[in-house]
Design a protein around this motif. Structure first.
Motif, PDB file in Angstrom:
ATOM      1  N   ALA A  20       0.832  -1.213   0.000  1.00  0.00           N
ATOM      2  CA  ALA A  20       0.000   0.000   0.000  1.00  0.00           C
ATOM      3  C   ALA A  20       0.866   1.263   0.000  1.00  0.00           C
ATOM      4  N   ARG A  21       1.929   1.249   0.829  1.00  0.00           N
ATOM      5  CA  ARG A  21       2.830   2.424   0.876  1.00  0.00           C
ATOM      6  C   ARG A  21       3.426   2.684  -0.490  1.00  0.00           C
ATOM      7  N   TRP A  22       3.900   1.584  -1.108  1.00  0.00           N
ATOM      8  CA  TRP A  22       4.566   1.713  -2.403  1.00  0.00           C
ATOM      9  C   TRP A  22       3.587   2.300  -3.439  1.00  0.00           C
ATOM     10  N   ALA A  23       2.360   1.761  -3.474  1.00  0.00           N
ATOM     11  CA  ALA A  23       1.381   2.254  -4.454  1.00  0.00           C
ATOM     12  C   ALA A  23       1.096   3.748  -4.243  1.00  0.00           C
ATOM     13  N   LEU A  24       0.929   4.150  -2.986  1.00  0.00           N
ATOM     14  CA  LEU A  24       0.635   5.566  -2.701  1.00  0.00           C
ATOM     15  C   LEU A  24       1.844   6.440  -3.066  1.00  0.00           C
ATOM     16  N   LEU A  71      -5.087  -1.604  -2.992  1.00  0.00           N
ATOM     17  CA  LEU A  71      -4.413  -1.220  -4.243  1.00  0.00           C
ATOM     18  C   LEU A  71      -5.418  -0.958  -5.364  1.00  0.00           C
ATOM     19  N   ASP A  72      -6.501  -1.717  -5.367  1.00  0.00           N
ATOM     20  CA  ASP A  72      -7.537  -1.506  -6.370  1.00  0.00           C
ATOM     21  C   ASP A  72      -8.152  -0.111  -6.203  1.00  0.00           C
ATOM     22  N   TYR A  73      -8.399   0.254  -4.944  1.00  0.00           N
ATOM     23  CA  TYR A  73      -8.970   1.579  -4.664  1.00  0.00           C
ATOM     24  C   TYR A  73      -7.979   2.687  -5.062  1.00  0.00           C
ATOM     25  N   VAL A  74      -6.731   2.468  -4.702  1.00  0.00           N
ATOM     26  CA  VAL A  74      -5.692   3.473  -5.030  1.00  0.00           C
ATOM     27  C   VAL A  74      -5.616   3.646  -6.551  1.00  0.00           C
TER      28      VAL A  74
END
Ligand SMILES: N[C@@H](CCC(=O)N[C@@H](CS)C(=O)NCC(=O)O)C(=O)O
Length: 254
Positions: A20-24, A71-74
């Motif tokens: 999650a951190r990486w995606a953001l 990740l889908d939401y991001v």
């Protein structure tokens, strides 16, 4: 006017919150990170969210649980740069690879923990990194109890560790095989498949771009674990994904 930052609940030193951190970070989304200590985390999370695993992302009144859902939401909320391939077939393939790595993550984690969790002082220090000094001290004192619960909860034992090592090797072989042609697992650019594979495999080589490093000197269990993988060609892929795509932290303090 107050900014409504997404709020990410996490352990600093953990693979699924790292997705999650990486995606953001990849999408340059400023966000607040709420970090918890393994063990006491359940007391904070259960009453609030009804589950004790992270990542959990809160944004605009929504609560997203599970790294795949986060990740889908991001991806839907901040589409650029994309993590999902545009081509539907490639997208399906990337999501399937994400799922496979998500599924083997616990086995890999079990194998790594089996080797370095016995180092009481070091393990407690790593988990409590970034917390106030008094919290680190209390945590170190209570850690043998926390560890006993972790071992039970995650089924950490010799047999599970052996299976975890076999799966780790399989996963490293997988990235070597699939990234040979283009350097990436799907198509010719970085995607959610690479982000997930590199995140799950980062404990095999501890790339310097990982936001929570295991400080040196590392105890024997850690050294043994890292030595086991050091000559595997899959490590080049993991290090390259981190070096070329991990980017800078977009965490903000409130
Ligand atoms: N399948 C879940 C796994 C999440 C998970 O296992 N998170 C770990 C950290 S890496 C956790 O929060 N463990 C705490 C616990 O089980 O109590 C996901 O993809 O989010």
């Amino acid at each position: 006017m107050a900014v409504n930052y997404p709020e990410l609940w996490q352990f600093r030193f953990s693979m699924y919150p790292e997705k999650a951190r990486w995606a953001l970070d990849y999408k340059s989304v400023p966000h607040v990170r709420r970090s918890l200590l393994p063990g006491p985390h359940a007391l904070t999370l259960m009453p609030r969210f009804g589950q004790k695993t992270m990542p959990i992302l809160c944004h605009d009144g929504r609560v997203l649980k599970n790294s795949g859902t986060v990740l889908d939401y991001v991806e839907r909320t901040w589409p650029d740069p994309p993590l999902y391939p545009v081509d539907p077939q490639q997208r399906a393939q990337a999501l399937e690879i994400q799922k496979w790595f998500d599924d083997i993550g616990p086995a890999l984690r079990r194998a790594a923990f089996f080797e370095w969790l016995p180092h009481t002082e070091y393990a407690a220090r790593v988990f409590a990194m970034g917390f106030a000094e008094w919290q680190q001290k209390v945590y170190a004192f209570a850690f043998p109890c926390v560890r006993a619960v972790m071992r039970m909860d995650m089924h950490i034992g010799a047999n599970g560790a052996e299976t975890g090592r076999e799966l780790t090797k399989e996963a490293l072989d997988f990235v070597v095989r699939h990234a040979t042609k283009t350097g990436y697992l799907v198509g010719n650019r970085f995607s959610i498949a690479d982000l997930t594979a590199a995140t799950v495999l980062q404990p095999t080589c501890l790339p310097p771009e990982y936001p929570a490093l295991a400080p040196e000197p590392r105890p024997a269990g850690w050294q043994h674990w890292l030595k086991r993988w050091q000559d595997h060609p899959g490590l080049d892929y993991v290090r390259r994904m981190y070096r070329d795509h991990r980017g800078q932290s977009c965490a903000v303090s409130e």
